[in-house]
Structures are given as C-alpha cells and as structure tokens.
Scaffold this active site. Structure first.
Site, PDB file in Angstrom:
ATOM      1  N   GLY A  29       0.835  -1.147  -0.462  1.00 15.77           N
ATOM      2  CA  GLY A  29       0.013  -0.340  -0.083  1.00 15.77           C
ATOM      3  C   GLY A  29       0.848   1.220  -0.156  1.00 15.77           C
ATOM      4  O   GLY A  29       2.102   1.564   0.498  1.00 15.77           O
ATOM      5  N   GLN A  78       3.301   9.977   1.399  1.00 15.49           N
ATOM      6  CA  GLN A  78       4.328   9.148   1.313  1.00 15.49           C
ATOM      7  C   GLN A  78       5.418   9.725   0.104  1.00 15.49           C
ATOM      8  O   GLN A  78       6.254   9.432   0.662  1.00 15.49           O
ATOM      9  CB  GLN A  78       4.086   7.775   0.810  1.00 15.49           C
ATOM     10  CG  GLN A  78       3.532   7.754   2.320  1.00 15.49           C
ATOM     11  CD  GLN A  78       3.406   5.634   2.992  1.00 15.49           C
ATOM     12  OE1 GLN A  78       2.024   5.377   2.095  1.00 15.49           O
ATOM     13  NE2 GLN A  78       3.816   5.087   3.760  1.00 15.49           N
ATOM     14  N   HIS A 114      -4.982   1.443   7.820  1.00 10.55           N
ATOM     15  CA  HIS A 114      -3.343   1.971   7.759  1.00 10.55           C
ATOM     16  C   HIS A 114      -3.573   3.328   6.436  1.00 10.55           C
ATOM     17  O   HIS A 114      -2.475   3.966   6.547  1.00 10.55           O
ATOM     18  CB  HIS A 114      -2.402   0.822   7.229  1.00 10.55           C
ATOM     19  CG  HIS A 114      -1.115   1.309   7.451  1.00 10.55           C
ATOM     20  ND1 HIS A 114       0.304   0.855   8.523  1.00 10.55           N
ATOM     21  CD2 HIS A 114      -0.672   2.012   6.485  1.00 10.55           C
ATOM     22  CE1 HIS A 114       1.146   1.187   8.065  1.00 10.55           C
ATOM     23  NE2 HIS A 114       1.286   2.055   7.046  1.00 10.55           N
ATOM     24  N   GLU A 115      -3.582   2.807   5.024  1.00  8.09           N
ATOM     25  CA  GLU A 115      -3.458   3.464   4.076  1.00  8.09           C
ATOM     26  C   GLU A 115      -3.656   5.038   4.217  1.00  8.09           C
ATOM     27  O   GLU A 115      -3.997   5.996   4.166  1.00  8.09           O
ATOM     28  CB  GLU A 115      -3.573   3.499   2.704  1.00  8.09           C
ATOM     29  CG  GLU A 115      -2.810   2.071   2.262  1.00  8.09           C
ATOM     30  CD  GLU A 115      -0.889   2.558   2.479  1.00  8.09           C
ATOM     31  OE1 GLU A 115      -0.331   3.177   2.557  1.00  8.09           O
ATOM     32  OE2 GLU A 115      -0.395   1.633   3.215  1.00  8.09           O
ATOM     33  N   CYS A 138       5.783   0.073   7.386  1.00 11.03           N
ATOM     34  CA  CYS A 138       5.371   0.754   6.109  1.00 11.03           C
ATOM     35  C   CYS A 138       6.942   1.293   5.677  1.00 11.03           C
ATOM     36  O   CYS A 138       7.349   1.822   6.456  1.00 11.03           O
ATOM     37  CB  CYS A 138       5.333   2.528   7.085  1.00 11.03           C
ATOM     38  SG  CYS A 138       4.645   3.754   6.416  1.00 11.03           S
ATOM     39  N   LEU A 139       6.386   1.458   4.025  1.00 13.86           N
ATOM     40  CA  LEU A 139       7.501   2.206   3.446  1.00 13.86           C
ATOM     41  C   LEU A 139       8.425   3.375   3.584  1.00 13.86           C
ATOM     42  O   LEU A 139       9.394   4.054   3.462  1.00 13.86           O
ATOM     43  CB  LEU A 139       7.076   2.272   1.907  1.00 13.86           C
ATOM     44  CG  LEU A 139       6.272   0.893   1.331  1.00 13.86           C
ATOM     45  CD1 LEU A 139       5.911   0.717   0.247  1.00 13.86           C
ATOM     46  CD2 LEU A 139       7.457   0.278   1.118  1.00 13.86           C
ATOM     47  N   HIS A 184      -3.448   7.039   6.526  1.00 22.56           N
ATOM     48  CA  HIS A 184      -2.198   8.508   6.472  1.00 22.56           C
ATOM     49  C   HIS A 184      -2.622   9.618   5.517  1.00 22.56           C
ATOM     50  O   HIS A 184      -2.237  10.954   6.039  1.00 22.56           O
ATOM     51  CB  HIS A 184      -1.279   7.713   4.926  1.00 22.56           C
ATOM     52  CG  HIS A 184       0.508   7.156   5.339  1.00 22.56           C
ATOM     53  ND1 HIS A 184       0.836   7.186   6.224  1.00 22.56           N
ATOM     54  CD2 HIS A 184       0.127   5.514   4.642  1.00 22.56           C
ATOM     55  CE1 HIS A 184       1.893   6.012   6.067  1.00 22.56           C
ATOM     56  NE2 HIS A 184       1.185   5.530   5.080  1.00 22.56           N
TER      57      HIS A 184
HETATM   58 NI    NI Z   1       2.477   3.425   5.747  1.00 25.44          NI
END
Ligand code: NI
Length: 172
Positions: A45, A50, A136-137, A94-95, A140
C-alpha cells in the site's frame, strides 16, 4: 515513473490531505506512478502524502502469493463507512518507516467507499490483510502513522531508528 518515498520523521507525513475534486489525467498518472513505486519497494500500500502529495489518494494490492493475479486498487477520497466490532491484530510496517514493525489492533472488517480512476463511486468490504492495509493507508491521509498506535516510549524508539536510517541514506 518511480517517486521517492518520504521517510519519517517528515512534517508532510503529519498533515491532513485535501480531497480530490476531479480526477484529471495528471492524477491518473500520479496513481500509476504510486503503483509502480509501491510494487518496486516492494509494498502492499502507498498513500499520496508518502510521496509528498497532500491529496486524498491511496493505492494498494494485498495479493502476495506467487502466481496469483495481482489486484491493484486505486482509491480517490476513500472513506470508511462501516467497521466491525471484532478486531484483528497485524504486525504492521510502513514504507515511510523502513525496517520497523509493530503490532496494531484494528477493526477486522471495514466497508470503504471511494472514487475509482474513472470517477465512478465504489463500495466494498475488506477483511484480513486488506482491511488492515486500507485502514493504514487511509490513516496516512489524516497524517496518522501506525506508530501512533503504540506506546510513546516505543514510538520514540522507532522514530530514533528511522531518523538514523534517514540520515544514513541521505549521506549515501
Ligand atoms: Ni504506511
């Protein structure tokens, strides 16, 4: 085109993203770039903030099994319209916080409403990993990270490690 992913801590990861008014070709191109960036990472995701774009757009694909057909989803203005009382726990990453993981408890099933890349309204219920990932996304887009669910002490520790990794990467 791949886009650089912001690493925590970064003030842009703490901002509330603005709703998308209409889906331009530019935004469709952005969603393609986000999918490419996500698959390359690799991740399941990615949210627009981000990559420094403060608009309500997320992409995800939680199909992880080798040989299974990928299912890329692009969601503009995603909204959780229902959530189960039942919860589930996943170890999240998380990226934007590389190499750090923590268990997070969330509703086990959620119904999400969004606009797809053609501007059509969509609604679907998600469970298991998909439910966790989509929540989660969407977090963000509210400037919220998975570490906001852990203890302040643990959060500080993860933030210090992420900061260190960020400095190392900047040095090259
Ligand atoms: Ni994330």
């Amino acid at each position: 085109m791949k886009r650089p992913i912001l690493i925590h801590p970064d003030p842009r990861l703490k901002k509330v993203a603005a709703p998308v008014e209409d889906i331009s070709d530019e935004l469709r191109k952005l969603s393609d770039d986000m999918l490419e960036t996500m698959y390359d990472a690799p991740g399941i995701g990615l949210a627009a903030p981000q990559i420094g774009i403060l608009q309500r757009l997320i992409v995800l694909d939680c199909v992880k099994e080798e040989g299974e057909t990928p299912r890329p989803l692009v969601m503009f203005n995603p909204e959780i319209v229902a959530a189960s009382d039942e919860t589930s726990v996943y170890e999240e990453g998380c990226l934007s916080i590389p190499e750090q993981y923590a268990e997070v408890t969330r509703p086990a099933e959620v119904t999400v409403r969004w606009m797809d890349r053609d501007g059509n309204a969509q609604e679907e219920s998600f469970d298991k990993l998909w439910a966790t990932c989509v929540q989660h996304e969407i977090d963000h887009l509210e400037g919220k990270l998975f570490i906001d669910y852990v203890s302040p002490m643990r959060r500080q520790m993860i933030t210090r490690k992420s900061q260190k990794l960020k400095r190392e990467r900047a040095r090259g």
